[in-house]
Design a protein around this motif. Sequence first.
Motif, PDB file in Angstrom:
ATOM      1  N   ALA A 180       0.824  -1.210   0.000  1.00  0.00           N
ATOM      2  CA  ALA A 180       0.000   0.000   0.000  1.00  0.00           C
ATOM      3  C   ALA A 180       0.858   1.261   0.000  1.00  0.00           C
ATOM      4  O   ALA A 180       0.470   2.280  -0.569  1.00  0.00           O
ATOM      5  CB  ALA A 180      -0.931  -0.007   1.209  1.00  0.00           C
ATOM      6  N   VAL A 181       2.028   1.208   0.649  1.00  0.00           N
ATOM      7  CA  VAL A 181       2.916   2.368   0.658  1.00  0.00           C
ATOM      8  C   VAL A 181       3.373   2.699  -0.757  1.00  0.00           C
ATOM      9  O   VAL A 181       3.349   3.856  -1.193  1.00  0.00           O
ATOM     10  CB  VAL A 181       4.132   2.108   1.578  1.00  0.00           C
ATOM     11  N   LEU A 182       3.797   1.685  -1.509  1.00  0.00           N
ATOM     12  CA  LEU A 182       4.205   1.919  -2.893  1.00  0.00           C
ATOM     13  C   LEU A 182       3.003   2.324  -3.739  1.00  0.00           C
ATOM     14  O   LEU A 182       3.124   3.148  -4.661  1.00  0.00           O
ATOM     15  CB  LEU A 182       4.865   0.670  -3.470  1.00  0.00           C
ATOM     16  N   THR A 183       1.845   1.757  -3.442  1.00  0.00           N
ATOM     17  CA  THR A 183       0.623   2.154  -4.130  1.00  0.00           C
ATOM     18  C   THR A 183       0.395   3.654  -3.983  1.00  0.00           C
ATOM     19  O   THR A 183       0.086   4.353  -4.947  1.00  0.00           O
ATOM     20  CB  THR A 183      -0.577   1.375  -3.562  1.00  0.00           C
ATOM     21  N   GLY A 184       0.556   4.160  -2.752  1.00  0.00           N
ATOM     22  CA  GLY A 184       0.380   5.586  -2.522  1.00  0.00           C
ATOM     23  C   GLY A 184       1.370   6.423  -3.310  1.00  0.00           C
ATOM     24  O   GLY A 184       1.021   7.482  -3.850  1.00  0.00           O
ATOM     25  N   LYS A 185       2.616   5.955  -3.408  1.00  0.00           N
ATOM     26  CA  LYS A 185       3.622   6.704  -4.172  1.00  0.00           C
ATOM     27  C   LYS A 185       3.264   6.742  -5.650  1.00  0.00           C
ATOM     28  O   LYS A 185       3.383   7.788  -6.305  1.00  0.00           O
ATOM     29  CB  LYS A 185       4.993   6.071  -3.977  1.00  0.00           C
ATOM     30  N   ILE A 186       2.837   5.595  -6.194  1.00  0.00           N
ATOM     31  CA  ILE A 186       2.469   5.545  -7.610  1.00  0.00           C
ATOM     32  C   ILE A 186       1.284   6.462  -7.880  1.00  0.00           C
ATOM     33  O   ILE A 186       1.263   7.216  -8.867  1.00  0.00           O
ATOM     34  CB  ILE A 186       2.159   4.097  -8.027  1.00  0.00           C
ATOM     35  N   ARG A 187       0.285   6.422  -7.008  1.00  0.00           N
ATOM     36  CA  ARG A 187      -0.898   7.269  -7.210  1.00  0.00           C
ATOM     37  C   ARG A 187      -0.525   8.745  -7.165  1.00  0.00           C
ATOM     38  O   ARG A 187      -1.012   9.543  -7.982  1.00  0.00           O
ATOM     39  CB  ARG A 187      -1.957   6.941  -6.155  1.00  0.00           C
ATOM     40  N   ASN A 188       0.347   9.115  -6.208  1.00  0.00           N
ATOM     41  CA  ASN A 188       0.758  10.523  -6.124  1.00  0.00           C
ATOM     42  C   ASN A 188       1.582  10.941  -7.339  1.00  0.00           C
ATOM     43  O   ASN A 188       1.452  12.067  -7.838  1.00  0.00           O
ATOM     44  CB  ASN A 188       1.563  10.747  -4.845  1.00  0.00           C
ATOM     45  N   THR A 189       2.437  10.029  -7.805  1.00  0.00           N
ATOM     46  CA  THR A 189       3.241  10.345  -8.985  1.00  0.00           C
ATOM     47  C   THR A 189       2.356  10.536 -10.208  1.00  0.00           C
ATOM     48  O   THR A 189       2.533  11.488 -10.989  1.00  0.00           O
ATOM     49  CB  THR A 189       4.270   9.232  -9.237  1.00  0.00           C
ATOM     50  N   LEU A 190       1.394   9.641 -10.386  1.00  0.00           N
ATOM     51  CA  LEU A 190       0.479   9.775 -11.515  1.00  0.00           C
ATOM     52  C   LEU A 190      -0.336  11.066 -11.420  1.00  0.00           C
ATOM     53  O   LEU A 190      -0.622  11.710 -12.439  1.00  0.00           O
ATOM     54  CB  LEU A 190      -0.443   8.567 -11.582  1.00  0.00           C
ATOM     55  N   HIS A 191      -0.697  11.433 -10.190  1.00  0.00           N
ATOM     56  CA  HIS A 191      -1.450  12.676 -10.016  1.00  0.00           C
ATOM     57  C   HIS A 191      -0.597  13.876 -10.424  1.00  0.00           C
ATOM     58  O   HIS A 191      -1.091  14.824 -11.051  1.00  0.00           O
ATOM     59  CB  HIS A 191      -1.890  12.800  -8.557  1.00  0.00           C
ATOM     60  N   ALA A 192       0.702  13.824 -10.093  1.00  0.00           N
ATOM     61  CA  ALA A 192       1.588  14.923 -10.478  1.00  0.00           C
ATOM     62  C   ALA A 192       1.805  14.969 -11.990  1.00  0.00           C
ATOM     63  O   ALA A 192       2.129  16.036 -12.540  1.00  0.00           O
ATOM     64  CB  ALA A 192       2.935  14.770  -9.763  1.00  0.00           C
ATOM     65  N   LEU A 193       1.625  13.847 -12.665  1.00  0.00           N
ATOM     66  CA  LEU A 193       1.832  13.776 -14.112  1.00  0.00           C
ATOM     67  C   LEU A 193       0.557  14.034 -14.907  1.00  0.00           C
ATOM     68  O   LEU A 193       0.546  13.851 -16.139  1.00  0.00           O
ATOM     69  CB  LEU A 193       2.387  12.395 -14.485  1.00  0.00           C
ATOM     70  N   LEU A 194      -0.511  14.483 -14.270  1.00  0.00           N
ATOM     71  CA  LEU A 194      -1.777  14.721 -14.967  1.00  0.00           C
ATOM     72  C   LEU A 194      -1.655  15.702 -16.133  1.00  0.00           C
ATOM     73  O   LEU A 194      -2.375  15.563 -17.131  1.00  0.00           O
ATOM     74  CB  LEU A 194      -2.840  15.208 -13.977  1.00  0.00           C
ATOM     75  N   PRO A 195      -0.783  16.723 -16.048  1.00  0.00           N
ATOM     76  CA  PRO A 195      -0.646  17.594 -17.229  1.00  0.00           C
ATOM     77  C   PRO A 195      -0.228  16.845 -18.490  1.00  0.00           C
ATOM     78  O   PRO A 195      -0.406  17.342 -19.600  1.00  0.00           O
ATOM     79  CB  PRO A 195       0.424  18.605 -16.796  1.00  0.00           C
ATOM     80  N   LEU A 196       0.325  15.633 -18.342  1.00  0.00           N
ATOM     81  CA  LEU A 196       0.738  14.818 -19.480  1.00  0.00           C
ATOM     82  C   LEU A 196      -0.250  13.698 -19.769  1.00  0.00           C
ATOM     83  O   LEU A 196       0.085  12.712 -20.424  1.00  0.00           O
ATOM     84  CB  LEU A 196       2.119  14.210 -19.216  1.00  0.00           C
ATOM     85  N   ALA A 197      -1.485  13.838 -19.286  1.00  0.00           N
ATOM     86  CA  ALA A 197      -2.455  12.748 -19.363  1.00  0.00           C
ATOM     87  C   ALA A 197      -2.766  12.340 -20.799  1.00  0.00           C
ATOM     88  O   ALA A 197      -3.155  11.192 -21.053  1.00  0.00           O
ATOM     89  CB  ALA A 197      -3.735  13.133 -18.643  1.00  0.00           C
ATOM     90  N   ASP A 198      -2.586  13.242 -21.771  1.00  0.00           N
ATOM     91  CA  ASP A 198      -2.863  12.878 -23.166  1.00  0.00           C
ATOM     92  C   ASP A 198      -1.791  11.958 -23.740  1.00  0.00           C
ATOM     93  O   ASP A 198      -2.018  11.306 -24.760  1.00  0.00           O
ATOM     94  CB  ASP A 198      -2.952  14.147 -24.023  1.00  0.00           C
ATOM     95  N   ASP A 199      -0.619  11.893 -23.109  1.00  0.00           N
ATOM     96  CA  ASP A 199       0.485  11.080 -23.604  1.00  0.00           C
ATOM     97  C   ASP A 199       0.746   9.938 -22.617  1.00  0.00           C
ATOM     98  O   ASP A 199       1.538  10.056 -21.691  1.00  0.00           O
ATOM     99  CB  ASP A 199       1.732  11.957 -23.771  1.00  0.00           C
ATOM    100  N   HIS A 200       0.072   8.832 -22.828  1.00  0.00           N
ATOM    101  CA  HIS A 200       0.193   7.700 -21.910  1.00  0.00           C
ATOM    102  C   HIS A 200       1.624   7.173 -21.848  1.00  0.00           C
ATOM    103  O   HIS A 200       2.124   6.821 -20.769  1.00  0.00           O
ATOM    104  CB  HIS A 200      -0.749   6.570 -22.343  1.00  0.00           C
ATOM    105  N   GLN A 201       2.282   7.095 -23.001  1.00  0.00           N
ATOM    106  CA  GLN A 201       3.644   6.574 -23.028  1.00  0.00           C
ATOM    107  C   GLN A 201       4.584   7.447 -22.202  1.00  0.00           C
ATOM    108  O   GLN A 201       5.432   6.936 -21.460  1.00  0.00           O
ATOM    109  CB  GLN A 201       4.146   6.490 -24.473  1.00  0.00           C
TER     110      GLN A 201
END
Length: 517
Positions: free
Chosen positions: A325-346
């Motif tokens: 769950a700790v790593l899950t939280g890190k991944i979720r936060n990282t993805l949230h920070a990358l939302l400006p790039l949401a159109d580019d999945h790669q």
Amino acid sequence: MECNDAARALLPAARPSCRLADVAPNWLAAAHRAIHPGGPLAARDSDGPLSGAIEARRFEAHPSVRDDGTVAWWLVDDTDHQLAREALRMERERTAFLSTASSTLLSSLNLGRCMDVTAQLAAENLADAALVIAPARGRRLPVVTCLRGGVPVSSQETGDPDEVPGLGEALRGFPPVPSRWIDPAAAPAWMIPEGFGPVGAMVITPLPGHGVPAGALVMLRGEGGAAFTEEEEVFARLFAARSGAAMSAARLYAEQTAITEVLMRELLPPALQQISGVDFAGSYRTSADHERIGGDFYDVHPAAVEGEPSLVTLGDVCGKGLEAAVLTGKIRNTLHALLPLADDHQRMLTLLNTALLNSHHTRFATLVLASAVRRGQEVQVRLTSAGHPNPLVIRADGTVHTADTHGTLVGVLPDVPARTVAVTLAPGETCILYTDGITEAKGGPLGDALFGEERLRRALAGCAGMPAEGIVEHVQMLVSQWLGNRRHDDMAVVAISAPRTPHPSAVDGPTGGRFTT
């Protein structure tokens, strides 16, 4: 009457011509009058030696009937033995009290309950009334008051503890001030229980906690009552040490529970709903029923601009429980920070992979990204898998298609190539994202068969036209029935559906259900 020198020293009025009844204490005289061979003496001997007080000492009296019918009394000074027996009795009672108090206090991790029990036990066994005062919260002192024979009463007082000799020091954890140094008349009104009357004696002792003071215990005796002895004050400190430890543990538990709840809310998957005309639903079950978080996760991030796609993420971290769950939280936060790039999945997957490789975690993760947007009555979805099970699409006619997206899991290799595919959902059609805990659920009639993708596809085929929430509930129900009570992995399901109803914005209505995690 005859007596030796020791007897004459003990009974100065004894003379050869006197009767024992005239010079002996009543208890000895009565025993002498009642004694005769085979009579009350035998009964008395069966209950133990006769004893009583002479002056300030206590004696055992042992009679001996002589041949001429007279009785010789041998008096043995038993004062020291009696004091020792009394001290032993009191020590046993106090030990039993401390044992009972410890068991009662440690049976609860509720701070208010611990304060109530401390005040009530002190009032019933050590004083006429007792107060338990916790460290100040702002300008108020949490106080529990209890009278002997009464029930604890909680209050918040605004008095200054430094105005009471010994109270301010006790709340700061300093050693107690001897009761002889405290003037009971100096007790402020808020410290005196209603109906108690004038205070005759007062003891204030700290309640030591784990590293920080847990509060103070105040014991009161009414005017005309006995003052607290030094021995009683020492015993009160022994009781206070146990009470303070219990209160400190309860306070620490409450603080940790509050922190856990805050962190848990951040790690738990969000509740999903309709966003910008697209229906979303999710369901999550941890590997252990007593846990609330694990290694699977999902999120739905609404677009910053109306009309742009919302981003759905669903993933599975290697492992289970809190560490996953700790790593899950890190991944979720990282993805949230990358939302400006949401159109580019790669690009998102590449940056997430770099972040995981540069962290101290040795775990990896699989995930799928989905960008969903309403276009007229249809929903357009772009799907990208990173080592994750392929999404499934439920068509209106009941057929189930596999989205042909694939890629490399994140957190292991320096490059994570992935293939993105586009899917269009007509009204009533749904795209299903799920973790391998669904297909790898082992159960069935013999208990060793996997639920499998084919069984999942057949189950989804029967869900054509169902709302998103109904589909995820149906899948979780079928898998739970397949498992029974057997062990399983974390399981997560997310449904993305094109509603059958028109988009509210088409009739100038508000855009429904914008949700931010």
